[in-house]
Design a protein around this motif. Structure first.
Motif, PDB file in Angstrom:
ATOM      1  N   THR A  54       0.837  -1.205   0.000  1.00 10.86           N
ATOM      2  CA  THR A  54       0.000   0.000   0.000  1.00 10.86           C
ATOM      3  C   THR A  54       0.870   1.254   0.000  1.00 10.86           C
ATOM      4  O   THR A  54       0.641   2.183  -0.779  1.00 10.86           O
ATOM      5  CB  THR A  54      -0.940   0.010   1.219  1.00 10.86           C
ATOM      6  N   GLY A  55       1.877   1.285   0.866  1.00  9.10           N
ATOM      7  CA  GLY A  55       2.751   2.450   0.953  1.00  9.10           C
ATOM      8  C   GLY A  55       3.495   2.724  -0.345  1.00  9.10           C
ATOM      9  O   GLY A  55       3.568   3.868  -0.801  1.00  9.10           O
ATOM     10  N   LEU A  56       4.028   1.677  -0.966  1.00 10.34           N
ATOM     11  CA  LEU A  56       4.754   1.862  -2.223  1.00 10.34           C
ATOM     12  C   LEU A  56       3.818   2.303  -3.350  1.00 10.34           C
ATOM     13  O   LEU A  56       4.177   3.166  -4.153  1.00 10.34           O
ATOM     14  CB  LEU A  56       5.492   0.573  -2.604  1.00 10.34           C
ATOM     15  N   ALA A  57       2.617   1.726  -3.398  1.00 13.24           N
ATOM     16  CA  ALA A  57       1.644   2.145  -4.416  1.00 13.24           C
ATOM     17  C   ALA A  57       1.263   3.608  -4.204  1.00 13.24           C
ATOM     18  O   ALA A  57       1.168   4.384  -5.160  1.00 13.24           O
ATOM     19  CB  ALA A  57       0.402   1.253  -4.371  1.00 13.24           C
ATOM     20  N   TYR A  58       1.075   3.996  -2.941  1.00 12.30           N
ATOM     21  CA  TYR A  58       0.700   5.383  -2.642  1.00 12.30           C
ATOM     22  C   TYR A  58       1.830   6.352  -2.970  1.00 12.30           C
ATOM     23  O   TYR A  58       1.586   7.535  -3.157  1.00 12.30           O
ATOM     24  CB  TYR A  58       0.315   5.533  -1.172  1.00 12.30           C
ATOM     25  N   LEU A  59       3.046   5.875  -3.010  1.00  9.69           N
ATOM     26  CA  LEU A  59       4.153   6.743  -3.398  1.00  9.69           C
ATOM     27  C   LEU A  59       4.351   6.748  -4.908  1.00  9.69           C
ATOM     28  O   LEU A  59       4.903   7.700  -5.466  1.00  9.69           O
ATOM     29  CB  LEU A  59       5.440   6.336  -2.694  1.00  9.69           C
ATOM     30  N   ALA A  60       3.904   5.702  -5.613  1.00 10.01           N
ATOM     31  CA  ALA A  60       4.039   5.631  -7.071  1.00 10.01           C
ATOM     32  C   ALA A  60       2.913   6.369  -7.787  1.00 10.01           C
ATOM     33  O   ALA A  60       3.138   6.972  -8.839  1.00 10.01           O
ATOM     34  CB  ALA A  60       4.079   4.175  -7.520  1.00 10.01           C
ATOM     35  N   ILE A  61       1.714   6.330  -7.242  1.00 12.71           N
ATOM     36  CA  ILE A  61       0.559   6.983  -7.882  1.00 12.71           C
ATOM     37  C   ILE A  61       0.769   8.494  -8.029  1.00 12.71           C
ATOM     38  O   ILE A  61       0.476   9.050  -9.093  1.00 12.71           O
ATOM     39  CB  ILE A  61      -0.742   6.655  -7.122  1.00 12.71           C
ATOM     40  N   PRO A  62       1.286   9.193  -7.027  1.00  9.11           N
ATOM     41  CA  PRO A  62       1.485  10.642  -7.196  1.00  9.11           C
ATOM     42  C   PRO A  62       2.402  11.000  -8.365  1.00  9.11           C
ATOM     43  O   PRO A  62       2.213  12.036  -9.002  1.00  9.11           O
ATOM     44  CB  PRO A  62       2.100  11.088  -5.870  1.00  9.11           C
ATOM     45  N   ALA A  97       1.541  11.494   1.863  1.00  8.54           N
ATOM     46  CA  ALA A  97       1.405  11.388   3.322  1.00  8.54           C
ATOM     47  C   ALA A  97       0.763  10.054   3.704  1.00  8.54           C
ATOM     48  O   ALA A  97       1.194   9.401   4.667  1.00  8.54           O
ATOM     49  CB  ALA A  97       0.580  12.550   3.862  1.00  8.54           C
ATOM     50  N   CYS A  98      -0.237   9.631   2.961  1.00  6.75           N
ATOM     51  CA  CYS A  98      -0.877   8.330   3.238  1.00  6.75           C
ATOM     52  C   CYS A  98       0.120   7.195   3.043  1.00  6.75           C
ATOM     53  O   CYS A  98       0.188   6.267   3.851  1.00  6.75           O
ATOM     54  CB  CYS A  98      -2.083   8.118   2.326  1.00  6.75           C
ATOM     55  N   GLY A  99       0.885   7.254   1.966  1.00  2.69           N
ATOM     56  CA  GLY A  99       1.883   6.214   1.719  1.00  2.69           C
ATOM     57  C   GLY A  99       2.940   6.164   2.797  1.00  2.69           C
ATOM     58  O   GLY A  99       3.339   5.094   3.258  1.00  2.69           O
ATOM     59  N   THR A 100       3.386   7.340   3.220  1.00  2.00           N
ATOM     60  CA  THR A 100       4.381   7.410   4.293  1.00  2.00           C
ATOM     61  C   THR A 100       3.815   6.812   5.576  1.00  2.00           C
ATOM     62  O   THR A 100       4.515   6.076   6.292  1.00  2.00           O
ATOM     63  CB  THR A 100       4.810   8.869   4.514  1.00  2.00           C
ATOM     64  N   HIS A 101       2.555   7.092   5.855  1.00  4.96           N
ATOM     65  CA  HIS A 101       1.903   6.530   7.043  1.00  4.96           C
ATOM     66  C   HIS A 101       1.935   5.005   7.012  1.00  4.96           C
ATOM     67  O   HIS A 101       2.256   4.353   8.014  1.00  4.96           O
ATOM     68  CB  HIS A 101       0.463   7.024   7.133  1.00  4.96           C
ATOM     69  N   HIS A 102       1.624   4.406   5.884  1.00  4.75           N
ATOM     70  CA  HIS A 102       1.619   2.947   5.795  1.00  4.75           C
ATOM     71  C   HIS A 102       3.024   2.373   5.948  1.00  4.75           C
ATOM     72  O   HIS A 102       3.202   1.312   6.562  1.00  4.75           O
ATOM     73  CB  HIS A 102       0.974   2.490   4.489  1.00  4.75           C
ATOM     74  N   LEU A 103       4.019   3.050   5.412  1.00  5.89           N
ATOM     75  CA  LEU A 103       5.392   2.560   5.572  1.00  5.89           C
ATOM     76  C   LEU A 103       5.849   2.681   7.025  1.00  5.89           C
ATOM     77  O   LEU A 103       6.531   1.796   7.543  1.00  5.89           O
ATOM     78  CB  LEU A 103       6.333   3.316   4.636  1.00  5.89           C
ATOM     79  N   VAL A 104       5.458   3.746   7.701  1.00  4.31           N
ATOM     80  CA  VAL A 104       5.822   3.933   9.106  1.00  4.31           C
ATOM     81  C   VAL A 104       5.083   2.923   9.990  1.00  4.31           C
ATOM     82  O   VAL A 104       5.624   2.463  10.999  1.00  4.31           O
ATOM     83  CB  VAL A 104       5.560   5.388   9.544  1.00  4.31           C
ATOM     84  N   ASP A 105       3.864   2.568   9.606  1.00  2.00           N
ATOM     85  CA  ASP A 105       3.104   1.570  10.372  1.00  2.00           C
ATOM     86  C   ASP A 105       3.873   0.263  10.540  1.00  2.00           C
ATOM     87  O   ASP A 105       3.758  -0.408  11.560  1.00  2.00           O
ATOM     88  CB  ASP A 105       1.768   1.259   9.685  1.00  2.00           C
ATOM     89  N   ILE A 106       4.645  -0.087   9.531  1.00  2.00           N
ATOM     90  CA  ILE A 106       5.431  -1.325   9.602  1.00  2.00           C
ATOM     91  C   ILE A 106       6.395  -1.269  10.785  1.00  2.00           C
ATOM     92  O   ILE A 106       6.623  -2.272  11.462  1.00  2.00           O
ATOM     93  CB  ILE A 106       6.213  -1.540   8.290  1.00  2.00           C
ATOM     94  N   ILE A 107       6.922  -0.089  11.065  1.00  2.00           N
ATOM     95  CA  ILE A 107       7.910   0.070  12.128  1.00  2.00           C
ATOM     96  C   ILE A 107       7.242   0.254  13.494  1.00  2.00           C
ATOM     97  O   ILE A 107       7.628  -0.387  14.468  1.00  2.00           O
ATOM     98  CB  ILE A 107       8.829   1.267  11.821  1.00  2.00           C
ATOM     99  N   ILE A 108       6.224   1.121  13.561  1.00  2.00           N
ATOM    100  CA  ILE A 108       5.662   1.446  14.868  1.00  2.00           C
ATOM    101  C   ILE A 108       4.673   0.407  15.383  1.00  2.00           C
ATOM    102  O   ILE A 108       4.455   0.304  16.578  1.00  2.00           O
ATOM    103  CB  ILE A 108       5.003   2.839  14.883  1.00  2.00           C
ATOM    104  N   MET A 109       4.080  -0.359  14.474  1.00  2.00           N
ATOM    105  CA  MET A 109       3.135  -1.385  14.904  1.00  2.00           C
ATOM    106  C   MET A 109       3.272  -2.572  13.958  1.00  2.00           C
ATOM    107  O   MET A 109       2.566  -2.657  12.953  1.00  2.00           O
ATOM    108  CB  MET A 109       1.699  -0.841  14.877  1.00  2.00           C
ATOM    109  N   PRO A 110       4.192  -3.484  14.243  1.00  2.00           N
ATOM    110  CA  PRO A 110       4.522  -4.533  13.280  1.00  2.00           C
ATOM    111  C   PRO A 110       3.479  -5.642  13.121  1.00  2.00           C
ATOM    112  O   PRO A 110       3.707  -6.578  12.372  1.00  2.00           O
ATOM    113  CB  PRO A 110       5.838  -5.096  13.817  1.00  2.00           C
ATOM    114  N   THR A 111       2.362  -5.548  13.773  1.00  2.00           N
ATOM    115  CA  THR A 111       1.311  -6.551  13.592  1.00  2.00           C
ATOM    116  C   THR A 111      -0.029  -5.947  13.973  1.00  2.00           C
ATOM    117  O   THR A 111      -0.096  -4.821  14.452  1.00  2.00           O
ATOM    118  CB  THR A 111       1.603  -7.828  14.418  1.00  2.00           C
ATOM    119  N   ALA A 112      -1.083  -6.697  13.711  1.00  2.00           N
ATOM    120  CA  ALA A 112      -2.442  -6.231  14.003  1.00  2.00           C
ATOM    121  C   ALA A 112      -3.333  -7.447  14.194  1.00  2.00           C
ATOM    122  O   ALA A 112      -2.925  -8.572  13.912  1.00  2.00           O
ATOM    123  CB  ALA A 112      -2.952  -5.371  12.857  1.00  2.00           C
ATOM    124  N   PRO A 113      -4.559  -7.248  14.643  1.00  2.00           N
ATOM    125  CA  PRO A 113      -5.461  -8.389  14.786  1.00  2.00           C
ATOM    126  C   PRO A 113      -5.812  -8.979  13.413  1.00  2.00           C
ATOM    127  O   PRO A 113      -5.809  -8.276  12.408  1.00  2.00           O
ATOM    128  CB  PRO A 113      -6.698  -7.816  15.472  1.00  2.00           C
TER     129      PRO A 113
END
Length: 135
Positions: free
Chosen positions: A40-48, A76-92
């Motif tokens: 998602t993050g990479l796609a959000y950085l490629a689309i712009p 900004a959305c793409g950056t958020h998704h890339l940062v999510d990998i670091i700050i919260m490495p998993t989810a339910p």
């Protein structure tokens, strides 16, 4: 024993036992979460980049301002998704399966569609400019 609905809602939203990575299933869950956010993050950085190319065809100042705002929003959305990998490495599991994986698929498919059809999109935008200039 019958549990009431409030217990299940509290467990779903407030129980953070899913945050631990202790066994293989936890690792798979974390891997899916990180992979979905990465795509998602990479796609959000490629689309712009694709959208930014459109401004060459649309010479209107207002289009450039709106386009820049939209590009910055998507970055900004793409950056958020890339940062999510670091700050919260998993989810339910429910978040990964019902939200993140479909979101990654749609984001990637959108980028592929825009990229594959770049020439057609540019021609359509050029014809719109010609129509506007004729008015």
């Amino acid at each position: 024993m019958i549990m009431d609905h409030a217990y299940y809602l509290d467990f779903l939203w407030n129980n953070h036992s899913w945050y631990k990575i202790e066994d293989f299933n936890d690792f798979v869950r974390a891997l899916l979460w990180c992979f979905a956010n990465l795509i998602t993050g990479l796609a959000y950085l490629a689309i712009p980049y694709e959208i930014w190319l459109w401004r060459k065809v649309l010479p209107f100042f207002s289009t450039n301002i709106v386009g820049l705002g939209f590009v910055m929003f998507i970055v900004a959305c793409g950056t958020h998704h890339l940062v999510d990998i670091i700050i919260m490495p998993t989810a339910p599991w429910w978040a990964i399966l019902w939200v993140n994986i479909p979101m990654a698929a749609v984001s990637f498919a959108t980028w592929v569609y825009i990229r594959v059809n770049r020439e057609m999109i540019m021609k359509i935008l050029e014809s719109i400019v010609v129509l506007i200039e004729k008015k």
